[in-house]
Design an enzyme around this catalytic site. Structure first.
Site, PDB file in Angstrom:
ATOM      1  NE  ARG A 103      -3.669   2.484   0.666  1.00 50.50           N
ATOM      2  CZ  ARG A 103      -3.398   3.685   0.156  1.00 50.50           C
ATOM      3  NH1 ARG A 103      -2.379   3.852  -0.665  1.00 50.50           N
ATOM      4  NH2 ARG A 103      -4.162   4.716   0.463  1.00 50.50           N
TER       5      ARG A 103
ATOM      6  CG  HIS B 267      -1.109   6.366   2.152  1.00 54.25           C
ATOM      7  ND1 HIS B 267      -0.550   5.115   2.175  1.00 54.25           N
ATOM      8  CD2 HIS B 267      -2.028   6.367   3.164  1.00 54.25           C
ATOM      9  CE1 HIS B 267      -1.102   4.385   3.132  1.00 54.25           C
ATOM     10  NE2 HIS B 267      -1.997   5.125   3.754  1.00 54.25           N
TER      11      HIS B 267
ATOM     12  CG  HIS C  55      -4.703   8.560   6.186  1.00 52.67           C
ATOM     13  ND1 HIS C  55      -5.190   8.037   5.016  1.00 52.67           N
ATOM     14  CD2 HIS C  55      -3.951   7.588   6.743  1.00 52.67           C
ATOM     15  CE1 HIS C  55      -4.756   6.798   4.880  1.00 52.67           C
ATOM     16  NE2 HIS C  55      -3.999   6.491   5.903  1.00 52.67           N
TER      17      HIS C  55
ATOM     18  CD  GLU D 177      -3.246   3.447   8.421  1.00 52.71           C
ATOM     19  OE1 GLU D 177      -3.451   4.288   7.524  1.00 52.71           O
ATOM     20  OE2 GLU D 177      -2.490   2.468   8.282  1.00 52.71           O
TER      21      GLU D 177
ATOM     22  CG  HIS E 279       1.183   5.597   6.904  1.00 50.80           C
ATOM     23  ND1 HIS E 279       0.554   6.789   7.186  1.00 50.80           N
ATOM     24  CD2 HIS E 279       0.210   4.766   6.454  1.00 50.80           C
ATOM     25  CE1 HIS E 279      -0.739   6.673   6.941  1.00 50.80           C
ATOM     26  NE2 HIS E 279      -0.987   5.459   6.490  1.00 50.80           N
TER      27      HIS E 279
ATOM     28  CD  GLU F 299      -6.768   3.259   2.728  1.00 52.65           C
ATOM     29  OE1 GLU F 299      -6.728   4.012   3.702  1.00 52.65           O
ATOM     30  OE2 GLU F 299      -5.759   2.780   2.200  1.00 52.65           O
TER      31      GLU F 299
END
Ligand code: MN
Ligand code: MN
Length: 392
Positions: free
Chosen positions: A96, A99, A101, A106, A145, A168
């Site tokens: 993943r 990125h 948020h 999270e 992260h 998400e």
């Protein structure tokens, strides 16, 4: 004689409905969406309680190869304004991508497989951690992260975000940014020729795929510069927070995992027939994910509003802050539930504890029952009981 009685009733009902009370949609003015604690929330102020269940694992979500992300936000589960959740599976060699948020912290619990994360903080400290089933991580809001599957087996984990409006699929991804910034700007930013960025992805990658990561992890480009507080906590590697006839509870909040300032996590094991008793949380919403088994969740919302949902493995439940609720294992075998709260300091009040905190005469008057009856009630908090109840 029946006629006047009926008129009296109608007058009484009209008088009552003219009085604003908490939970009355009529008191919401001008489309107020601030949802302060003392402002009625239209999502839960109707005559009936809305559904508080969502079949997360039955949804499709975003799929790439054999990796996926399935989310439960206010879009899928309108009541869940305070917390969103994601079920994510990443195949071997999958990542993943890097990125952050903008609108949520999270928190994650690993169900199966192994995961590696890297995270950067505003001081430039970076941490790389490897996770196994039962481990958790916490990334403060806005910290960059990435998540990577470790080894040759896929990994599966549950993510919890302290904002139900968070999606998400609307995160700030590094490929999305670099893919849309002019090459001239990138060249100047990094001190490289524009040609260096020629074959970078043009759009968001979301899941990136490459070789299975090295073990142990290589150091970052800058060398090791660990943060003062770790982002990793081995929840199920600890003994349970409490054990009961009928189950066990693991709990982690900021008192044992200091970086986790906005989320508390619980793993609750209920033996067949066991009950997490009637209770509420004064300071937090509750987000539930059934890892295994099947449970009945009840919710009380004042004004006679009461609703029951049956949750199976892979289903999500949600209880707003302050709403009464209980969880009962209704299946033939054990049940395990992952629970997240949007607070770094856990609080709850159990009904048995409240009863035990009152004198028998108060209870006798409140319920119009003989005082002697209340001598048979539990004299301390029950919290969790087996199928036979606290006196069984
Ligand atoms: Mn993330
Ligand atoms: Mn609860």
């Amino acid at each position: 004689m029946p006629k006047p009685q009926r008129r009296e009733f109608l007058l009484g009902a009209a008088g009552l409905s003219a009085v604003p009370f908490l939970g009355d949609t009529a008191t919401v003015q001008g489309g107020d969406v601030s949802f302060q604690n003392n402002v009625p929330d239209p999502a839960v102020s109707g005559k009936e309680l809305p559904t508080f269940k969502y079949a997360l694992e039955k949804s499709t979500g975003k799929v790439m190869r054999s990796s996926y992300g399935k989310e439960a936000t206010v879009t899928q589960l309108p009541i869940s304004k305070g917390i969103a959740g994601v079920s994510m599976k990443i195949e071997p060699g999958g990542m993943r991508e890097m990125h952050w948020h903008a609108t949520a912290a999270e928190w994650a619990f690993v169900i199966s497989g192994r995961v590696r994360t890297t995270v950067i903080d505003p001081e430039g400290s970076a941490e790389t951690n490897d996770f196994e089933p039962g481990d958790i991580w916490y990334f403060p809001r806005g910290h960059g992260h990435m998540l990577q599957c470790l080894g040759n087996e896929p990994c599966h984990f549950i993510l919890i975000f302290d904002n139900g409006y968070f999606s998400e699929f609307g995160t700030f991804s590094v490929t999305d940014w670099i893919g849309h910034a002019p090459k001239e700007l990138l060249a100047k930013n990094f001190g490289l020729p524009e040609a260096a960025f020629e074959s970078f992805p043009k759009d968001e990658v979301y899941f990136a795929f490459g070789p299975v990561p090295p073990e142990p992890a290589k150091p970052p480009l800058q060398g090791l510069k660990p943060p003062p507080l770790t982002h990793k906590y081995r929840l199920l590697a600890q003994p349970p927070h409490r054990t009961f006839e009928g189950g066990r509870e693991w709990r982690v909040d900021s008192s044992s995992f200091p970086i986790s300032k906005t989320i508390t996590g619980v793993v609750l094991d209920l033996d067949a027939g066991a009950l997490r008793e009637l209770h509420w949380h004064p300071t937090a919403d509750e987000w539930q994910y059934v890892i295994s088994g099947s449970v009945s969740v009840t919710m009380f919302g004042s004004h006679g509003r009461y609703r029951v949902e049956s949750l199976e493995a892979g289903d999500v439940g949600y209880v707003p802050q302050g709403y009464g609720h209980s969880i009962e294992n209704t299946g033939p075998g054990p049940a395990r539930i992952l629970i997240g709260f949007n607070t770094g300091i856990y609080q709850n009040i159990d009904l048995s504890q409240w009863i035990a905190g009152n004198p028998a005469d108060v209870l006798a008057t409140n319920f119009s029952q003989p005082a002697a009856l209340f001598e048979k009630f539990p004299k301390k908090d029950v919290f969790l009981t087996d199928r036979d109840g606290p006196n069984g």
